[in-house]
Design a protein around this motif. Structure first.
Motif, PDB file in Angstrom:
ATOM      1  N   LEU A  15       1.954  69.465  84.116  1.00 26.30           N
ATOM      2  CA  LEU A  15       2.156  70.188  84.945  1.00 26.30           C
ATOM      3  C   LEU A  15       0.853  70.549  85.254  1.00 26.30           C
ATOM      4  CD1 LEU A  15       3.739  71.852  87.265  1.00 26.30           C
ATOM      5  CD2 LEU A  15       4.077  73.570  85.265  1.00 26.30           C
ATOM      6  N   ARG A  16       0.051  70.764  84.487  1.00 25.53           N
ATOM      7  CA  ARG A  16      -1.582  71.112  84.634  1.00 25.53           C
ATOM      8  C   ARG A  16      -2.342  70.141  85.727  1.00 25.53           C
ATOM      9  NH1 ARG A  16      -5.746  74.522  83.772  1.00 25.53           N
ATOM     10  NH2 ARG A  16      -7.713  73.624  83.429  1.00 25.53           N
ATOM     11  N   GLY A  17      -1.960  68.946  85.257  1.00 25.60           N
ATOM     12  CA  GLY A  17      -2.796  67.693  85.944  1.00 25.60           C
ATOM     13  C   GLY A  17      -2.168  67.546  87.401  1.00 25.60           C
ATOM     14  N   THR A  18      -0.873  67.964  87.393  1.00 23.63           N
ATOM     15  CA  THR A  18      -0.091  67.740  88.719  1.00 23.63           C
ATOM     16  C   THR A  18      -0.841  68.766  89.829  1.00 23.63           C
ATOM     17  OG1 THR A  18       1.856  67.007  88.098  1.00 23.63           O
ATOM     18  CG2 THR A  18       2.081  68.248  90.246  1.00 23.63           C
ATOM     19  N   ILE A  19      -0.780  70.190  89.014  1.00 20.17           N
ATOM     20  CA  ILE A  19      -1.468  71.435  90.156  1.00 20.17           C
ATOM     21  C   ILE A  19      -2.721  71.078  90.441  1.00 20.17           C
ATOM     22  CG2 ILE A  19      -1.752  73.829  89.827  1.00 20.17           C
ATOM     23  CD1 ILE A  19       1.152  72.834  90.323  1.00 20.17           C
ATOM     24  N   GLU A  20      -3.490  70.602  89.628  1.00 22.78           N
ATOM     25  CA  GLU A  20      -5.033  70.286  89.813  1.00 22.78           C
ATOM     26  C   GLU A  20      -5.181  69.054  90.769  1.00 22.78           C
ATOM     27  OE1 GLU A  20      -7.748  72.174  88.769  1.00 22.78           O
ATOM     28  OE2 GLU A  20      -6.433  73.447  87.899  1.00 22.78           O
ATOM     29  N   GLY A  21      -4.339  68.329  90.708  1.00 19.07           N
ATOM     30  CA  GLY A  21      -4.330  67.327  91.587  1.00 19.07           C
ATOM     31  C   GLY A  21      -3.928  67.706  93.156  1.00 19.07           C
ATOM     32  N   ILE A  22      -2.751  68.325  93.148  1.00 21.73           N
ATOM     33  CA  ILE A  22      -2.382  68.907  94.395  1.00 21.73           C
ATOM     34  C   ILE A  22      -3.363  70.296  95.134  1.00 21.73           C
ATOM     35  CG2 ILE A  22      -0.513  70.190  95.508  1.00 21.73           C
ATOM     36  CD1 ILE A  22       1.367  68.543  93.543  1.00 21.73           C
ATOM     37  N   TYR A  23      -3.959  70.924  94.086  1.00 21.60           N
ATOM     38  CA  TYR A  23      -4.731  71.841  94.784  1.00 21.60           C
ATOM     39  C   TYR A  23      -5.865  71.233  95.122  1.00 21.60           C
ATOM     40  CZ  TYR A  23      -7.036  76.470  95.033  1.00 21.60           C
ATOM     41  OH  TYR A  23      -7.738  77.296  95.691  1.00 21.60           O
ATOM     42  N   GLY A  24      -6.574  70.343  94.335  1.00 17.50           N
ATOM     43  CA  GLY A  24      -7.742  69.682  94.814  1.00 17.50           C
ATOM     44  C   GLY A  24      -7.708  69.127  96.286  1.00 17.50           C
ATOM     45  N   MET A  25      -6.439  68.634  96.580  1.00 11.59           N
ATOM     46  CA  MET A  25      -6.177  67.922  97.922  1.00 11.59           C
ATOM     47  C   MET A  25      -6.113  68.920  98.784  1.00 11.59           C
ATOM     48  SD  MET A  25      -3.341  65.188  96.865  1.00 11.59           S
ATOM     49  CE  MET A  25      -2.830  64.984  98.296  1.00 11.59           C
ATOM     50  N   ILE A  26      -5.564  70.001  98.582  1.00  6.82           N
ATOM     51  CA  ILE A  26      -5.539  71.372  99.609  1.00  6.82           C
ATOM     52  C   ILE A  26      -6.912  71.655  99.859  1.00  6.82           C
ATOM     53  CG2 ILE A  26      -4.820  73.578  99.643  1.00  6.82           C
ATOM     54  CD1 ILE A  26      -2.317  73.003  98.243  1.00  6.82           C
ATOM     55  N   VAL A  27      -7.849  71.906  98.858  1.00  2.00           N
ATOM     56  CA  VAL A  27      -9.060  72.397  99.138  1.00  2.00           C
ATOM     57  C   VAL A  27      -9.879  71.376  99.935  1.00  2.00           C
ATOM     58  CG1 VAL A  27     -11.427  73.111  97.836  1.00  2.00           C
ATOM     59  CG2 VAL A  27      -9.183  73.990  96.987  1.00  2.00           C
ATOM     60  N   THR A  28      -9.776  70.283  99.351  1.00  7.07           N
ATOM     61  CA  THR A  28     -10.397  68.811 100.263  1.00  7.07           C
ATOM     62  C   THR A  28     -10.210  68.986 101.548  1.00  7.07           C
ATOM     63  OG1 THR A  28     -10.700  67.640  97.942  1.00  7.07           O
ATOM     64  CG2 THR A  28     -10.900  66.647 100.441  1.00  7.07           C
ATOM     65  N   GLN A  29      -8.776  69.023 101.984  1.00  8.14           N
ATOM     66  CA  GLN A  29      -8.313  69.101 103.525  1.00  8.14           C
ATOM     67  C   GLN A  29      -8.736  70.153 104.149  1.00  8.14           C
ATOM     68  OE1 GLN A  29      -7.228  66.458 104.550  1.00  8.14           O
ATOM     69  NE2 GLN A  29      -6.491  66.955 106.551  1.00  8.14           N
ATOM     70  N   ALA A 168       3.596  63.729  92.081  1.00  7.35           N
ATOM     71  CA  ALA A 168       2.308  62.837  91.616  1.00  7.35           C
ATOM     72  C   ALA A 168       1.040  63.033  92.302  1.00  7.35           C
ATOM     73  CB  ALA A 168       2.840  61.457  91.345  1.00  7.35           C
ATOM     74  N   ALA A 169       1.039  63.606  93.450  1.00  7.90           N
ATOM     75  CA  ALA A 169      -0.210  63.821  94.367  1.00  7.90           C
ATOM     76  C   ALA A 169      -0.226  62.326  94.739  1.00  7.90           C
ATOM     77  CB  ALA A 169      -1.100  64.557  93.778  1.00  7.90           C
ATOM     78  N   ALA A 170       0.687  61.713  94.982  1.00 11.34           N
ATOM     79  CA  ALA A 170       0.425  60.421  95.785  1.00 11.34           C
ATOM     80  C   ALA A 170       0.955  60.460  97.147  1.00 11.34           C
ATOM     81  CB  ALA A 170       1.710  59.454  95.094  1.00 11.34           C
ATOM     82  N   TRP A 171       0.019  61.236  97.890  1.00 17.08           N
ATOM     83  CA  TRP A 171       0.372  61.437  99.219  1.00 17.08           C
ATOM     84  C   TRP A 171      -0.970  62.176  99.577  1.00 17.08           C
ATOM     85  CZ3 TRP A 171      -0.413  66.442 100.440  1.00 17.08           C
ATOM     86  CH2 TRP A 171      -0.201  67.627  99.346  1.00 17.08           C
ATOM     87  N   ASP A 172      -1.078  62.181 101.182  1.00 12.68           N
ATOM     88  CA  ASP A 172      -2.291  62.878 101.643  1.00 12.68           C
ATOM     89  C   ASP A 172      -1.906  63.603 102.781  1.00 12.68           C
ATOM     90  OD1 ASP A 172      -1.873  60.619 103.261  1.00 12.68           O
ATOM     91  OD2 ASP A 172      -3.965  59.713 102.997  1.00 12.68           O
ATOM     92  N   PHE A 173      -2.868  64.386 103.367  1.00 17.15           N
ATOM     93  CA  PHE A 173      -2.747  65.134 104.629  1.00 17.15           C
ATOM     94  C   PHE A 173      -3.134  64.283 105.645  1.00 17.15           C
ATOM     95  CE2 PHE A 173      -3.332  68.735 101.757  1.00 17.15           C
ATOM     96  CZ  PHE A 173      -2.209  69.558 102.014  1.00 17.15           C
ATOM     97  N   PRO A 174      -2.618  64.200 106.864  1.00 13.77           N
ATOM     98  CA  PRO A 174      -3.059  63.584 107.916  1.00 13.77           C
ATOM     99  C   PRO A 174      -4.352  63.806 108.468  1.00 13.77           C
ATOM    100  CG  PRO A 174      -1.543  65.153 108.720  1.00 13.77           C
ATOM    101  CD  PRO A 174      -1.450  65.162 107.310  1.00 13.77           C
ATOM    102  N   ALA A 175      -5.199  62.907 108.859  1.00 13.68           N
ATOM    103  CA  ALA A 175      -6.588  63.098 109.396  1.00 13.68           C
ATOM    104  C   ALA A 175      -6.288  64.241 110.812  1.00 13.68           C
ATOM    105  CB  ALA A 175      -7.150  61.951 109.733  1.00 13.68           C
ATOM    106  N   PRO A 176      -7.247  65.109 110.674  1.00 14.19           N
ATOM    107  CA  PRO A 176      -7.052  65.882 111.885  1.00 14.19           C
ATOM    108  C   PRO A 176      -6.910  65.250 113.243  1.00 14.19           C
ATOM    109  CG  PRO A 176      -8.530  66.902 110.514  1.00 14.19           C
ATOM    110  CD  PRO A 176      -8.169  65.518 109.892  1.00 14.19           C
ATOM    111  N   SER A 177      -7.689  64.104 113.317  1.00 10.71           N
ATOM    112  CA  SER A 177      -7.651  63.111 114.598  1.00 10.71           C
ATOM    113  C   SER A 177      -6.426  62.694 114.823  1.00 10.71           C
ATOM    114  CB  SER A 177      -8.887  62.178 114.513  1.00 10.71           C
ATOM    115  OG  SER A 177      -8.670  61.254 113.436  1.00 10.71           O
TER     116      SER A 177
END
Length: 184
Positions: A15-29, A168-177
């Protein structure tokens, strides 16, 4: 219910790895330069915070429909709180002021989340108005409409992935464009 100060049960193991991965994606986006350049989000601490909350809401909204336990949502929210606490301390906010600021962060999150939920149910213009108020400081309805389109695109993308890929954080946010972010 997500409780902003529940730091007694830190996620462990997978769960820790999952949360870190997803939160990292949120911050990056939320740090994506196109939001600041093309959508009119002001590149300040407040602007970045508002965009972070918007992306956290998008992901937590998807978690509501997933076959995941409430612990995952709580762990993601706790990670957000830990990050905000660390940022306050890094900015030099004193120990006595941190709890009050953290309470304000929690209130901001819950207020904006409720506003976005209600606006999403009310339609495109209501979502644009909520985004305009909460992310763009009430200025720039054209940018708010484009940002609302991005939000709906992100929500739709997350709705199309299965729960295993979500966790699994096997997704991404859409590009703003992809959602009308680039102005010609």
């Amino acid at each position: 219910m997500l409780w902003p100060f529940n730091h007694f049960s830190k996620p462990r193991g997978p769960l820790r790895g999952t949360i870190e991965g997803i939160y990292g994606m949120i911050v990056t986006q939320a740090r994506e330069p196109l939001f600041y350049r093309d959508f009119g989000v002001i590149d300040t601490v407040d602007g970045r915070f508002d965009l972070l909350i918007l992306h956290l809401w998008i992901v937590l909204r998807r978690f509501r429909s997933a076959e995941v336990s409430a612990n995952v949502s709580q762990a993601l929210f706790d990670r957000f709180c830990d990050d905000m606490d660390a940022n306050l301390r890094e900015m030099g906010v004193g120990d006595l002021a941190v709890p009050k600021r953290m309470q304000a962060f929690g209130e901001a999150f819950y207020g904006r989340s409720t506003a976005y939920d209600l606006a999403l149910a009310a339609g495109d213009e209501a979502l644009a108005a909520a985004v305009c108020k909460n992310v763009l400081n009430g200025e720039g309805m054209e940018n708010a409409r484009r940002l609302a389109t991005y939000v709906k695109t992100a929500l739709a993308r997350l709705d199309r992935i299965d729960d295993a890929a979500l966790l699994a954080a096997a997704w991404d946010f859409p590009a703003p464009s992809e959602a009308g972010g680039s102005r010609s």
